[in-house]
Design an enzyme around this catalytic site. Structure first.
Site, mmCIF file in Angstrom:
data_model
loop_
_atom_site.group_PDB
_atom_site.id
_atom_site.type_symbol
_atom_site.label_atom_id
_atom_site.label_comp_id
_atom_site.label_asym_id
_atom_site.label_seq_id
_atom_site.Cartn_x
_atom_site.Cartn_y
_atom_site.Cartn_z
ATOM 1 N N ASN A 9 0.866 -1.177 0.000
ATOM 2 C CA ASN A 9 0.000 0.000 0.000
ATOM 3 C C ASN A 9 0.905 1.230 0.000
ATOM 4 O O ASN A 9 1.493 1.576 1.018
ATOM 5 C CB ASN A 9 -0.901 -0.037 1.237
ATOM 6 C CG ASN A 9 -1.781 1.184 1.353
ATOM 7 O OD1 ASN A 9 -1.812 2.027 0.444
ATOM 8 N ND2 ASN A 9 -2.489 1.304 2.461
ATOM 9 N N LYS A 11 0.091 4.240 -0.288
ATOM 10 C CA LYS A 11 -0.562 5.416 0.323
ATOM 11 C C LYS A 11 -0.351 6.650 -0.556
ATOM 12 O O LYS A 11 -0.286 6.521 -1.773
ATOM 13 C CB LYS A 11 -0.071 5.593 1.777
ATOM 14 C CG LYS A 11 -0.245 4.290 2.580
ATOM 15 C CD LYS A 11 -0.023 4.426 4.055
ATOM 16 C CE LYS A 11 -0.207 3.067 4.732
ATOM 17 N NZ LYS A 11 -0.087 3.126 6.190
ATOM 18 N N HIS A 93 -9.565 0.865 5.227
ATOM 19 C CA HIS A 93 -8.257 1.156 5.820
ATOM 20 C C HIS A 93 -8.408 2.123 6.991
ATOM 21 O O HIS A 93 -9.236 3.045 6.937
ATOM 22 C CB HIS A 93 -7.306 1.740 4.765
ATOM 23 C CG HIS A 93 -5.892 1.751 5.250
ATOM 24 N ND1 HIS A 93 -5.421 2.723 6.094
ATOM 25 C CD2 HIS A 93 -4.875 0.870 5.055
ATOM 26 C CE1 HIS A 93 -4.155 2.438 6.386
ATOM 27 N NE2 HIS A 93 -3.802 1.327 5.775
ATOM 28 N N GLU A 95 -6.711 4.581 7.945
ATOM 29 C CA GLU A 95 -6.531 6.008 7.644
ATOM 30 C C GLU A 95 -7.805 6.616 7.065
ATOM 31 O O GLU A 95 -8.118 7.781 7.306
ATOM 32 C CB GLU A 95 -5.318 6.184 6.714
ATOM 33 C CG GLU A 95 -4.025 5.958 7.504
ATOM 34 C CD GLU A 95 -2.894 5.326 6.733
ATOM 35 O OE1 GLU A 95 -2.916 5.323 5.486
ATOM 36 O OE2 GLU A 95 -1.974 4.798 7.392
ATOM 37 N N GLU A 163 -5.212 -5.007 10.551
ATOM 38 C CA GLU A 163 -4.210 -3.966 10.749
ATOM 39 C C GLU A 163 -4.518 -3.204 12.031
ATOM 40 O O GLU A 163 -5.311 -2.254 12.024
ATOM 41 C CB GLU A 163 -4.217 -2.978 9.574
ATOM 42 C CG GLU A 163 -3.947 -3.615 8.224
ATOM 43 C CD GLU A 163 -3.395 -2.603 7.226
ATOM 44 O OE1 GLU A 163 -2.230 -2.758 6.857
ATOM 45 O OE2 GLU A 163 -4.111 -1.658 6.860
ATOM 46 N N GLY A 169 2.432 2.398 10.792
ATOM 47 C CA GLY A 169 3.334 3.535 10.628
ATOM 48 C C GLY A 169 4.038 3.949 11.907
ATOM 49 O O GLY A 169 4.600 5.035 11.987
ATOM 50 N N SER A 209 3.538 -1.961 10.389
ATOM 51 C CA SER A 209 4.977 -1.986 10.644
ATOM 52 C C SER A 209 5.661 -3.302 10.261
ATOM 53 O O SER A 209 6.643 -3.705 10.895
ATOM 54 C CB SER A 209 5.272 -1.616 12.106
ATOM 55 O OG SER A 209 4.863 -0.278 12.347
#
Ligand code: 13P
Length: 247
Positions: A9, A11, A93, A95, A163, A169, A209
């Site tokens: 991904n 992003k 996701h 985010e 996730e 991140g 991560s």
């Protein structure tokens, strides 16, 4: 269960030049053949990536509109993804849930419409740190699973990505035991709420991560069927190592 699956991904990262270099390096990398490999560039670079990948890596979008295209400024429809040869979309996701504010209902609509157009899903779930600390990890993941499951009839076109938000991140990867515990619980949820067949055939991949150094230990776990990789997917050698961690 199922073929090992590794998604990158990207992003909101990259430029024409950096993406051209990344794709060249991916084209030159040696990837295990027994792994499904998918990369998700930002929309505006998808066509460039599609046209420059020479191997068997497939391409995913990072988002899609909830239905048929039309007067929806700034959106991209599933029909348009199909038109340029995109086979996958990432939905749910963290985010988009937590920064953009997408909720389960909105994500469910996107899932149903994308599948109706034969775009396959990387369906993301995962708890916040405070939810984990409050002992709510399974409740949160199961609620997100139910919203997806209500929109899904063809599970062959779905990969689940667990996730945990606190691991994304942050450099704070879940331990193999923490990931395995949730993957096993999600598989059990599928068995009870969908079917034993879907539970055993659906890939449940881990994201948060993942890097070249920690992937091998995670990949050994029984219910970890692959990875969804953010930061490390921007470096071709690291991404190749993660793809090749298939056991
Ligand atoms: P990182 O690998 O950068 O933690 O991101 C994970 C992720 O969100 C993949 O979708």
């Amino acid at each position: 269960s199922g073929k090992f699956f590794v998604g990158g991904n990207w992003k909101c990262n990259g430029t024409k030049d950096s993406i051209s270099k990344l794709v060249s390096e991916l084209n030159a990398a040696t990837l295990e053949t027994d792994v499904d490999v998918v990369v998700a560039p930002p929309f505006i670079y998808i066509d460039q990536v599609k046209n420059s990948l020479t191997g068997r890596i497939e391409v995913s979008a990072q988002n899609v509109w909830i239905g048929k295209g039309g007067a929806y400024t700034g959106e991209i429809s599933a029909e348009q993804l199909v038109d340029i040869g995109v086979q996958w979309v990432i939905l749910g996701h963290s985010e988009r849930r937590h920064i953009i504010g997408e909720d389960d209902e909105f994500i469910g609509k996107k899932a149903a419409y994308a599948l109706s157009q034969n775009v396959k899903l990387i369906a993301c779930i995962g708890e916040l740190l405070e939810e984990r600390e409050a002992g709510k990890t399974f409740d949160v993941c199961f609620k997100q699973m139910k919203a997806f499951a209500d929109s899904i009839s063809n599970w062959a076109d779905v990969v689940i990505a667990y996730e945990p938000v606190w691991a994304i991140g942050t450099g704070k990867v879940a331990t193999p035991e923490q990931a395995q515990e949730v993957h096993a619980a999600v598989r059990d949820w599928l068995k009870t709420n969908v079917s034993p067949e879907v539970a055993s055939s659906t890939r449940i991949i881990y994201g948060g991560s993942v890097n070249a150094a920690n992937c091998a230990e995670l990949a050994k776990k029984e219910d970890i069927d692959g990875f969804l990789v953010g930061g490390a997917s921007l470096k071709a050698p690291d991404f190749a190592t993660i793809v090749n961690s298939v056991t």
